[in-house]
Design a protein around this motif. Sequence first.
Motif, short mmCIF file in Angstrom:
data_model
loop_
_atom_site.label_atom_id
_atom_site.label_comp_id
_atom_site.label_asym_id
_atom_site.label_seq_id
_atom_site.Cartn_x
_atom_site.Cartn_y
_atom_site.Cartn_z
N ASP A 1 5.05 -6.10 -5.19
CA ASP A 1 5.59 -7.46 -5.17
C ASP A 1 7.11 -7.45 -5.14
N SER A 2 7.70 -6.53 -5.89
CA SER A 2 9.15 -6.44 -5.91
C SER A 2 9.68 -6.04 -4.54
N ALA A 3 9.00 -5.12 -3.87
CA ALA A 3 9.41 -4.70 -2.53
C ALA A 3 9.29 -5.84 -1.53
N HIS A 4 8.19 -6.62 -1.62
CA HIS A 4 8.01 -7.75 -0.72
C HIS A 4 9.09 -8.81 -0.91
N SER A 5 9.47 -9.02 -2.16
CA SER A 5 10.48 -10.06 -2.43
C SER A 5 11.84 -9.69 -1.85
N ALA A 6 12.06 -8.39 -1.61
CA ALA A 6 13.34 -7.96 -1.05
C ALA A 6 13.56 -8.49 0.35
N CYS A 7 12.49 -8.96 1.00
CA CYS A 7 12.61 -9.51 2.35
C CYS A 7 13.12 -10.94 2.35
N VAL A 8 13.18 -11.56 1.19
CA VAL A 8 13.52 -12.98 1.10
C VAL A 8 15.02 -13.21 1.26
N SER A 9 15.84 -12.41 0.60
CA SER A 9 17.28 -12.62 0.63
C SER A 9 18.01 -11.31 0.35
N LEU B 1 1.29 0.99 -3.36
CA LEU B 1 1.80 0.95 -2.00
C LEU B 1 0.96 0.09 -1.07
N GLY B 2 -0.11 -0.51 -1.62
CA GLY B 2 -0.96 -1.39 -0.82
C GLY B 2 -1.79 -0.66 0.21
N LEU B 3 -2.18 0.58 -0.11
CA LEU B 3 -2.97 1.39 0.81
C LEU B 3 -4.40 1.49 0.32
N LYS B 4 -5.33 1.68 1.27
CA LYS B 4 -6.74 1.82 0.93
C LYS B 4 -7.31 3.02 1.68
N ARG B 5 -7.36 4.16 0.98
CA ARG B 5 -7.96 5.39 1.53
C ARG B 5 -7.42 5.67 2.92
N THR B 6 -6.12 5.60 3.06
CA THR B 6 -5.51 5.74 4.37
C THR B 6 -5.08 7.17 4.63
N GLU B 7 -4.53 7.42 5.78
CA GLU B 7 -4.07 8.75 6.11
C GLU B 7 -2.78 9.07 5.38
N ALA B 8 -2.54 10.36 5.23
CA ALA B 8 -1.39 10.80 4.44
C ALA B 8 -0.07 10.34 5.04
N SER C 1 5.22 7.83 4.88
CA SER C 1 6.22 6.97 5.51
C SER C 1 6.67 5.86 4.57
N ARG C 2 5.76 5.32 3.78
CA ARG C 2 6.13 4.25 2.86
C ARG C 2 7.01 4.76 1.73
N VAL C 3 6.68 5.93 1.20
CA VAL C 3 7.53 6.51 0.14
C VAL C 3 8.91 6.83 0.70
#
Length: 307
Positions: free
Chosen positions: A31-39, A59-66, A71-73
């Motif tokens: 949520d903190s990361a998403h809010s960074a898009c606001v301003s 990170l909002g991932l669901k059994r995804t590829e490494a 990339s998100r980290v």
Amino acid sequence: MFAFTIPVINYFSMPVQDIWCLVHSLMPLCDSAHSACVSRTFLRSWRCHPKLIFTEETLGLKRTEARDFTSRVNQILKNHSDTSVKILEFVFDDCNNVNTCHLNSWLQKAVTPGIEKITLFLPWRYREEYNFPCSILLDGRGNSICYLDLTNCAFHPMVGFDCLRSLTKLRLYGVCITGDELGHLISNCFALEELQVWCCMELICLTIPFWLQRLSCLTVSECNMLRVIESTAPNFTTLDFFGEPVQLVLRESSKVKHLKVGYSYKPNAVSYAITKLPSIAPHLQTLAIYSSSEVYSEASIIIFQCL
């Protein structure tokens, strides 16, 4: 939706930017990361977020590829301040086949002076493959750490390693470390209060020196090669031990009052504990014994109050 509790602080005396940084620190990472898009204001606050907890969930991932995890980290650490991290956690499950070179780079980036807690949880297959880089704790970067929690990796601190001067709690689970290396590590951790060692198969002898005056609690579990636990720490009061019986050496300065032992395979474990342990720990007040090998019971738990 998210909810958090804001502590009672005199916000009128704080700069606006500090208030936003505090609010962001109380928000979940995603949520903190998403809010960074606001301003831009939120972006600056996000870059000072003191808690970086990297899991599939945060990170909002669901059994995804490494590569998605990687990339998100990489993106988060690229945009993050170099000096603001207080809590750092990396939790990988079996589907995260993260290259250890990436992990070294992440630790090098995030472990900075002022960090207080590091948690690294790796799958079992990394136990001998990944060597935790002691070098990231040099140059004052490790002296603020209060809690170090490592799971399933190798950890080989050298002689004279004194980079954890503020460490109060150390937890090692499935870590490849010898008794000498662990001794080198804790011998300079003068603030250490609690030590937990689980499934560390290279430990043969665990020695706790008398100058660890703050150490009060020790947990040792399923370290199958361990043969001796020796302590002269003067305020060591609580010992939890689970595994095969070992030689327990508590010198005169020891004040162990609470002892919990669990013997999975030793016959007559209760008799052994009752007859041997009180003489080893003369200040004993409570003795709890767990055994799954008693002839009269599949599992026995007995607690004694020692007067």
